[in-house]
Scaffold this motif. Sequence first.
Motif, PDB file in Angstrom:
ATOM      1  N   THR A  60       0.835  -1.213   0.000  1.00 14.62           N
ATOM      2  CA  THR A  60       0.000   0.000   0.000  1.00 14.62           C
ATOM      3  C   THR A  60       0.868   1.261   0.000  1.00 14.62           C
ATOM      4  O   THR A  60       2.033   1.233   0.409  1.00 14.62           O
ATOM      5  CB  THR A  60      -0.870   0.072   1.280  1.00 14.62           C
ATOM      6  OG1 THR A  60       0.013   0.114   2.408  1.00 14.62           O
ATOM      7  CG2 THR A  60      -1.815  -1.106   1.403  1.00 14.62           C
ATOM      8  N   GLY A  61       0.224   2.362  -0.377  1.00 10.81           N
ATOM      9  CA  GLY A  61       0.891   3.655  -0.310  1.00 10.81           C
ATOM     10  C   GLY A  61       1.234   4.006   1.124  1.00 10.81           C
ATOM     11  O   GLY A  61       2.288   4.585   1.416  1.00 10.81           O
ATOM     12  N   THR A  62       0.346   3.641   2.034  1.00 12.68           N
ATOM     13  CA  THR A  62       0.592   3.923   3.447  1.00 12.68           C
ATOM     14  C   THR A  62       1.875   3.237   3.911  1.00 12.68           C
ATOM     15  O   THR A  62       2.732   3.861   4.558  1.00 12.68           O
ATOM     16  CB  THR A  62      -0.611   3.438   4.297  1.00 12.68           C
ATOM     17  OG1 THR A  62      -1.772   4.155   3.867  1.00 12.68           O
ATOM     18  CG2 THR A  62      -0.390   3.653   5.769  1.00 12.68           C
ATOM     19  N   ASN A  65       4.891   5.121   2.476  1.00 11.56           N
ATOM     20  CA  ASN A  65       5.210   6.361   3.195  1.00 11.56           C
ATOM     21  C   ASN A  65       5.826   6.065   4.558  1.00 11.56           C
ATOM     22  O   ASN A  65       6.825   6.676   4.958  1.00 11.56           O
ATOM     23  CB  ASN A  65       3.942   7.197   3.410  1.00 11.56           C
ATOM     24  CG  ASN A  65       3.511   7.940   2.161  1.00 11.56           C
ATOM     25  OD1 ASN A  65       4.326   8.237   1.290  1.00 11.56           O
ATOM     26  ND2 ASN A  65       2.229   8.263   2.065  1.00 11.56           N
ATOM     27  N   HIS A  86      -1.685  13.275   3.757  1.00 11.47           N
ATOM     28  CA  HIS A  86      -2.164  11.915   4.020  1.00 11.47           C
ATOM     29  C   HIS A  86      -1.420  11.297   5.190  1.00 11.47           C
ATOM     30  O   HIS A  86      -2.021  10.618   6.026  1.00 11.47           O
ATOM     31  CB  HIS A  86      -1.995  11.060   2.748  1.00 11.47           C
ATOM     32  CG  HIS A  86      -2.821   9.826   2.762  1.00 11.47           C
ATOM     33  ND1 HIS A  86      -2.403   8.646   3.339  1.00 11.47           N
ATOM     34  CD2 HIS A  86      -4.065   9.581   2.279  1.00 11.47           C
ATOM     35  CE1 HIS A  86      -3.342   7.726   3.199  1.00 11.47           C
ATOM     36  NE2 HIS A  86      -4.369   8.262   2.561  1.00 11.47           N
ATOM     37  N   GLU A  91      -3.054   7.971   8.076  1.00 16.57           N
ATOM     38  CA  GLU A  91      -2.164   6.806   8.167  1.00 16.57           C
ATOM     39  C   GLU A  91      -2.077   6.281   9.597  1.00 16.57           C
ATOM     40  O   GLU A  91      -1.056   5.748  10.029  1.00 16.57           O
ATOM     41  CB  GLU A  91      -0.803   7.118   7.507  1.00 16.57           C
ATOM     42  CG  GLU A  91      -1.022   7.461   6.033  1.00 16.57           C
ATOM     43  CD  GLU A  91       0.188   7.458   5.127  1.00 16.57           C
ATOM     44  OE1 GLU A  91       1.292   7.120   5.576  1.00 16.57           O
ATOM     45  OE2 GLU A  91      -0.001   7.807   3.939  1.00 16.57           O
ATOM     46  N   GLU A 138       3.418  16.320  -0.463  1.00 16.17           N
ATOM     47  CA  GLU A 138       2.403  15.473  -1.122  1.00 16.17           C
ATOM     48  C   GLU A 138       2.071  16.069  -2.486  1.00 16.17           C
ATOM     49  O   GLU A 138       1.645  17.222  -2.577  1.00 16.17           O
ATOM     50  CB  GLU A 138       1.156  15.406  -0.239  1.00 16.17           C
ATOM     51  CG  GLU A 138       0.103  14.440  -0.760  1.00 16.17           C
ATOM     52  CD  GLU A 138      -1.018  14.236   0.247  1.00 16.17           C
ATOM     53  OE1 GLU A 138      -0.743  14.020   1.445  1.00 16.17           O
ATOM     54  OE2 GLU A 138      -2.195  14.320  -0.176  1.00 16.17           O
ATOM     55  N   ASN A 142      -4.016  15.379  -2.163  1.00 13.79           N
ATOM     56  CA  ASN A 142      -5.373  14.819  -2.168  1.00 13.79           C
ATOM     57  C   ASN A 142      -6.408  15.772  -1.567  1.00 13.79           C
ATOM     58  O   ASN A 142      -7.294  16.278  -2.259  1.00 13.79           O
ATOM     59  CB  ASN A 142      -5.305  13.470  -1.408  1.00 13.79           C
ATOM     60  CG  ASN A 142      -6.645  12.765  -1.324  1.00 13.79           C
ATOM     61  OD1 ASN A 142      -7.694  13.338  -1.581  1.00 13.79           O
ATOM     62  ND2 ASN A 142      -6.615  11.503  -0.947  1.00 13.79           N
ATOM     63  N   ASP A 171       5.297  12.079  -1.063  1.00 16.57           N
ATOM     64  CA  ASP A 171       4.143  11.199  -1.204  1.00 16.57           C
ATOM     65  C   ASP A 171       3.563  11.521  -2.575  1.00 16.57           C
ATOM     66  O   ASP A 171       2.759  12.432  -2.729  1.00 16.57           O
ATOM     67  CB  ASP A 171       3.142  11.468  -0.078  1.00 16.57           C
ATOM     68  CG  ASP A 171       1.850  10.666  -0.255  1.00 16.57           C
ATOM     69  OD1 ASP A 171       1.655  10.080  -1.341  1.00 16.57           O
ATOM     70  OD2 ASP A 171       1.041  10.646   0.695  1.00 16.57           O
ATOM     71  N   ALA A 173       1.631   9.602  -4.361  1.00 13.74           N
ATOM     72  CA  ALA A 173       0.582   8.599  -4.642  1.00 13.74           C
ATOM     73  C   ALA A 173       0.037   8.815  -6.053  1.00 13.74           C
ATOM     74  O   ALA A 173      -0.201   7.871  -6.795  1.00 13.74           O
ATOM     75  CB  ALA A 173      -0.531   8.720  -3.606  1.00 13.74           C
ATOM     76  N   ARG A 174      -0.128  10.095  -6.414  1.00 12.05           N
ATOM     77  CA  ARG A 174      -0.665  10.440  -7.748  1.00 12.05           C
ATOM     78  C   ARG A 174       0.372  11.226  -8.561  1.00 12.05           C
ATOM     79  O   ARG A 174       0.044  12.224  -9.201  1.00 12.05           O
ATOM     80  CB  ARG A 174      -1.964  11.237  -7.587  1.00 12.05           C
ATOM     81  CG  ARG A 174      -3.054  10.443  -6.895  1.00 12.05           C
ATOM     82  CD  ARG A 174      -4.370  11.181  -6.749  1.00 12.05           C
ATOM     83  NE  ARG A 174      -5.346  10.326  -6.099  1.00 12.05           N
ATOM     84  CZ  ARG A 174      -5.421  10.119  -4.794  1.00 12.05           C
ATOM     85  NH1 ARG A 174      -4.590  10.747  -3.967  1.00 12.05           N
ATOM     86  NH2 ARG A 174      -6.327   9.287  -4.296  1.00 12.05           N
ATOM     87  N   LYS A 202      -4.283   3.347  -7.830  1.00  8.24           N
ATOM     88  CA  LYS A 202      -5.259   4.447  -7.896  1.00  8.24           C
ATOM     89  C   LYS A 202      -5.565   4.699  -9.376  1.00  8.24           C
ATOM     90  O   LYS A 202      -6.099   3.821 -10.041  1.00  8.24           O
ATOM     91  CB  LYS A 202      -4.719   5.673  -7.158  1.00  8.24           C
ATOM     92  CG  LYS A 202      -4.481   5.359  -5.679  1.00  8.24           C
ATOM     93  CD  LYS A 202      -4.275   6.564  -4.837  1.00  8.24           C
ATOM     94  CE  LYS A 202      -4.425   6.212  -3.360  1.00  8.24           C
ATOM     95  NZ  LYS A 202      -3.433   5.258  -2.845  1.00  8.24           N
TER      96      LYS A 202
HETATM   97  C1  LIG Z   1      -1.932  11.211  -1.115  1.00  8.02           C
HETATM   98  C2  LIG Z   1      -2.057   9.787  -0.657  1.00  8.02           C
HETATM   99  N1  LIG Z   1      -1.005   9.197  -0.115  1.00  8.02           N
HETATM  100  C3  LIG Z   1      -1.053   7.926   0.315  1.00  8.02           C
HETATM  101  C4  LIG Z   1      -2.204   7.183   0.185  1.00  8.02           C
HETATM  102  C5  LIG Z   1      -2.220   5.796   0.737  1.00  8.02           C
HETATM  103  O1  LIG Z   1      -2.444   4.790  -0.183  1.00  8.02           O
HETATM  104  P1  LIG Z   1      -3.051   3.382   0.295  1.00  8.02           P
HETATM  105  O2  LIG Z   1      -4.527   3.554   0.372  1.00  8.02           O
HETATM  106  O3  LIG Z   1      -2.610   2.452  -0.792  1.00  8.02           O
HETATM  107  O4  LIG Z   1      -2.448   3.046   1.610  1.00  8.02           O
HETATM  108  C6  LIG Z   1      -3.342   7.780  -0.369  1.00  8.02           C
HETATM  109  C7  LIG Z   1      -4.594   7.017  -0.498  1.00  8.02           C
HETATM  110  O5  LIG Z   1      -5.637   7.509  -0.830  1.00  8.02           O
HETATM  111  C8  LIG Z   1      -3.273   9.122  -0.804  1.00  8.02           C
HETATM  112  O6  LIG Z   1      -4.324   9.764  -1.319  1.00  8.02           O
END
Ligand SMILES: Cc1ncc(COP(=O)(O)O)c(C=O)c1O
Length: 348
Positions: A60-62, A65, A86, A91, A138, A142, A171, A173-174, A202
Amino acid sequence: MDKFIDLRSDTVTKPTSAMRFAMLEAEVGDDVYGEDPTINRLERYAADIVGKQASLFVPTGTMGNQTAICVHTRPGQEIICDGRSHIVLYEMGGPAIFAACVTRTIATDDGLLDWGVIGSMIRGPSDHFQGTGLIALENSHNVAGGRVYPQENVADICDKAHAEGVPVHMDGARIFNAAAHLNITPAEIAAPVDSVMFCLSKGLGAPVGSMLAGSRSFIEQARRVRKGLGGGMRQAGVLAAAGLVALKESPAKIPADHANAQYLATSLANVPGIVIDPSIVETNILFLDCAQSGMEAFELSRRLREKGVLANAVSATRMRLVTHRDVSHEDCAVAVNFMRDILNARTI
Ligand SMILES: Cc1ncc(COP(=O)(O)O)c(C=O)c1O
């Protein structure tokens, strides 16, 4: 309802047929022994895409990070970041739990930091505090509505942070959304930062997984932290195979998601009762305010669901919409019409 138009998040994207076939045929091995050929290929490919020496596949992204934070910091150190990032909000208190660090947050309107404010918060260790261990950015942001750092800002923050001996984690993620908006490559965005996390699951559409990238020695340490967090996976090449397809095929589709978000923003700006500024919609995430409609966002969300449109209310007056590869331009037009109908019926 046969099919919902799902605007809650880009995490709802489903794997494509190409991904499912790749999963079926994936060569696998035990990745904790470093023997999964498909994961090894994904890690090489992903590192190249963000221009780093090495990368690590994480569930996961979490976890990506939190792993980065653990590698970069020592217990008691401070992480400087935006207050709505995030890592702070979503987290599970990870920086405190896993790295034993504290976050020192900065309030922003757009989620984007600059050296002016970061610089004033940097501090070295003393008899009273452990000092700054990390700066976390980030990109895109988000909760601030998919906002993207001007690249000069990232470069400036990193130059000055490095001069102070402080590493910078992104971060991302996107990051592919940020890259599409800036019309530069993910490698150009990530060049100044020490580590970057980005998600396969995502907007890119893979079912599972994120990548953490950085120097070879950073990733060696990250591999051990990942194991400690319970993220040592075995024959996960089946997942990596989908990730490889996502990385190769999906970035080209992201501009269409941004065009759909812009279409939603400009159309909804003309719906009485809705306030939204299309000029700040840069990527695939937008927030609207429905206070003037007299209908609570939770109620609007419930009524939309009855019509087959899913969108999350984030407070009594605000709603978040996210575009992605599984919603078309036509789906967005249907969502706008339903929203107009619901609010018209309300004010009559
Ligand atoms: C900016 C950002 N970082 C990290 C994450 C974490 O990703 P994950 O849901 O895979 O843990 C998200 C998830 O929505 C996110 O929006």
